[in-house]
Each structure stands twice: as C-alpha cells, then as structure tokens.
Design an enzyme around this catalytic site. Structure first.
Site, PDB file in Angstrom:
ATOM      1  N   ASP A 207      -4.619   1.779   1.329  1.00 38.19           N
ATOM      2  CA  ASP A 207      -3.790   1.967   2.734  1.00 38.19           C
ATOM      3  C   ASP A 207      -4.132   0.619   3.514  1.00 38.19           C
ATOM      4  OD1 ASP A 207      -1.493   3.188   3.868  1.00 38.19           O
ATOM      5  OD2 ASP A 207      -2.800   4.158   5.464  1.00 38.19           O
ATOM      6  N   SER A 231       3.189   4.795   8.103  1.00 32.47           N
ATOM      7  CA  SER A 231       3.404   5.176   6.493  1.00 32.47           C
ATOM      8  C   SER A 231       4.079   6.405   6.615  1.00 32.47           C
ATOM      9  CB  SER A 231       2.086   5.431   6.018  1.00 32.47           C
ATOM     10  OG  SER A 231       1.144   4.150   6.041  1.00 32.47           O
ATOM     11  N   GLN A 281       4.108   2.923  -1.972  1.00 31.04           N
ATOM     12  CA  GLN A 281       4.199   3.449  -0.363  1.00 31.04           C
ATOM     13  C   GLN A 281       5.312   2.970   0.173  1.00 31.04           C
ATOM     14  OE1 GLN A 281       1.557   1.973   2.893  1.00 31.04           O
ATOM     15  NE2 GLN A 281       0.569   3.870   2.795  1.00 31.04           N
TER      16      GLN A 281
END
Length: 290
Positions: A207, A231, A281
């Site tokens: 991430d 996110s 993502q």
C-alpha cells in the site's frame, strides 16, 4: 533489526480478546488516520489465526470504508464463512467507535499440484544494491528543510529503492512523468520462517507506493500538489511462497484514472524473476485546487 521493524512486528501481534475477536493498535505517531497497509495486514493476521495451519492464504479482497483513528485500538471481528476440504474462507470487519472502517474477505488453500505458467516477465532494472535509498533520494530533493527533517530521519521498517522516478522528481521535471513505477523493497532483518508473516508484511508494503503510480503519470505528488486521496479497495493474490526479508521487485502501473478515481496494479517478483504476488487497488484522488 531496527526499532521501526520491531514496532511493526509488535503491531502485527494482535491481542485476542475473545474467540474470533482480536484487537490491534496503531503506532504512536502524529498522523491523522491509520495507514491502510497496517489495517489490511492486521486483518489478515486475524483471519490467519482462525484458519487451519495446513492452508496458506492465496487471496484477499478488501474495502476501506472510513478513515481509521490512530488514537484508539481497532477491533477485528472474524467470521468463519466456510471450511471446505481444500479451501477456507474468512471475513474480517475492522471496527472503531462502533462503526466498520474496513472489511476484508480472505481465502486459504491447501497445497495442490496443478498446471503452472507465468506470462509476466520481470522488468529489467538495476540491482537494488546499486540504487540509493528512498530517504537519500528525498534528501536530494528537499534538502534539510525543517518541515521534512523529522519525516526523513524517522527509521522505516521497509528498505525501498526506486528504479524509476519519484513522484516529487516528476513534479519538478515533466519529462519524468510515467504511468509505471518499479521499486525494490525488503525488510532488512532475518525474520521468522512463518509463511503467514511474510505474506502479511507484503500486504503492508503493497500500500506504500501503488497509488503514487497514478500521480506519477500527472506529475503530482503528496505534499507538493493540492490533493485529497484515500484508498477505496485493495485486492491481492499470493501465487507461491516467498520471503519478505529478501529483495522483491514491485512492478506497478496505472492503466486508468478518471472521475476522481485512479486504478493501479502491481506485480511482485523475486530477484530470480518468479512472480509471487499480484495486486490491484483503486483510490479516490481529488485535485483540491487548479
């Protein structure tokens, strides 16, 4: 092992407060919200602790629902959705202030022989030993400016070395803009052999840089551009065993951005070129000023 890595391993050692209920905390830092990789990693630890020991996690699918509050613990409720002959499914809800901030489904699988192929090829990049650290690259950009001194001097659990431009570099030089990012990373210590730990640490690191690939294509950077971001979801597939204390190349690209959202995907390769993890993502990215 540096103190930052020790602290991270401690954060991942969740407290079990009831059957299938775990409690995690955040580092004592002056941050406004919990790092998404931390929540995903802790949720995966909680799921893994309820799965049979002969089954390794092979995928996770997660949604970030609300910003996490770093000043209070996070409670992880695990639902044992299914234990089949070959697969185990778990659902985890992370809760703060009585509300869900994050949900994740994770699937575990026993080892089975089967068809094998790998279409993805690791990009040709310099050896990580020849590349400067992320901190050295940033020092060259911002110098010893007081507003960055604390952040850059802080020990980090992950050693990251970029083989491609940083977002800050592309912000200053439009010729460096690209929708691709290649980063070597590893946890610089001898870690235990627990396979779940190495998967969890890869989830944590996944991430850090993925959304930056969206910004890199536009010459924007957190802290240098007027941006608001978060996110939205995160998915990972774990293809074969690996070690997070060995160098992994995180090859990332952003195929699309629009509607205040950006999509990024990544692949993690061992130094020998084996594809071990795939990541996707989507993030909300708003330009707050023109």
């Amino acid at each position: 092992m540096n103190e930052a890595l020790k602290e991270l391993l401690d954060l991942l050692d969740l407290e079990q407060i009831e059957l299938d209920i775990f409690r995690g905390r955040s580092p004592e830092e002056r941050i406004q919200r919990v790092f998404g990789g931390q929540v995903a990693a802790q949720a995966l630890v909680a799921a893994g602790r309820t799965a049979p020991s002969d089954r390794a996690v092979h995928s996770l699918h997660a949604y970030f629902i609300r910003p996490g509050d770093p000043s209070v613990p996070i409670v992880y409720n695990v639902e044992r959705v299914r234990d089949g002959r070959s697969f185990t499914t778990r659902r985890v809800v992370a809760i703060q202030h009585g509300k869900a901030i994050f949900t994740m489904s994770a699937s575990f699988h026993i080892f089975e022989e089967g068809l094998e192929h790998q279409a993805s090829v690791m990009p040709e990049v310099p050896d990580p030993a020849t590349l400067p650290t992320f901190q050295d690259r940033m020092y060259a950009l911002v110098g010893d400016r007081p507003e960055y001194r604390d952040w850059l001097s802080r020990p980090r659990p992950v050693d990251a070395r970029y083989a491609t431009p940083l977002t800050w570099e592309a912000h200053r030089n439009p010729e460096l803009r690209s929708a691709k990012t290649n980063v070597w990373f590893r946890y610089d210590a001898d870690l235990p052999d627990d396979p779940l730990l190495h998967v969890v640490l890869a989830a944590y690191a996944s991430d850090f840089t993925l959304v930056d690939t969206v910004l890199l294509a536009h010459g924007m950077a957190w802290g240098a551009s007027d941006l608001q971001g978060a996110s939205l979801d995160h998915a990972m597939w774990f293809h074969r065993p690996f070690r997070a204390d060995d160098w992994l190349l995180y090859a990332q690209q952003s195929p699309w951005a629009g509607g205040a959202r950006g999509l990024a995907r990544g692949e993690m390769f061992t130094a020998s070129g084996d594809l071990v993890v795939s990541v996707v993502q989507e993030a909300m990215i708003r330009v707050t000023k023109s």
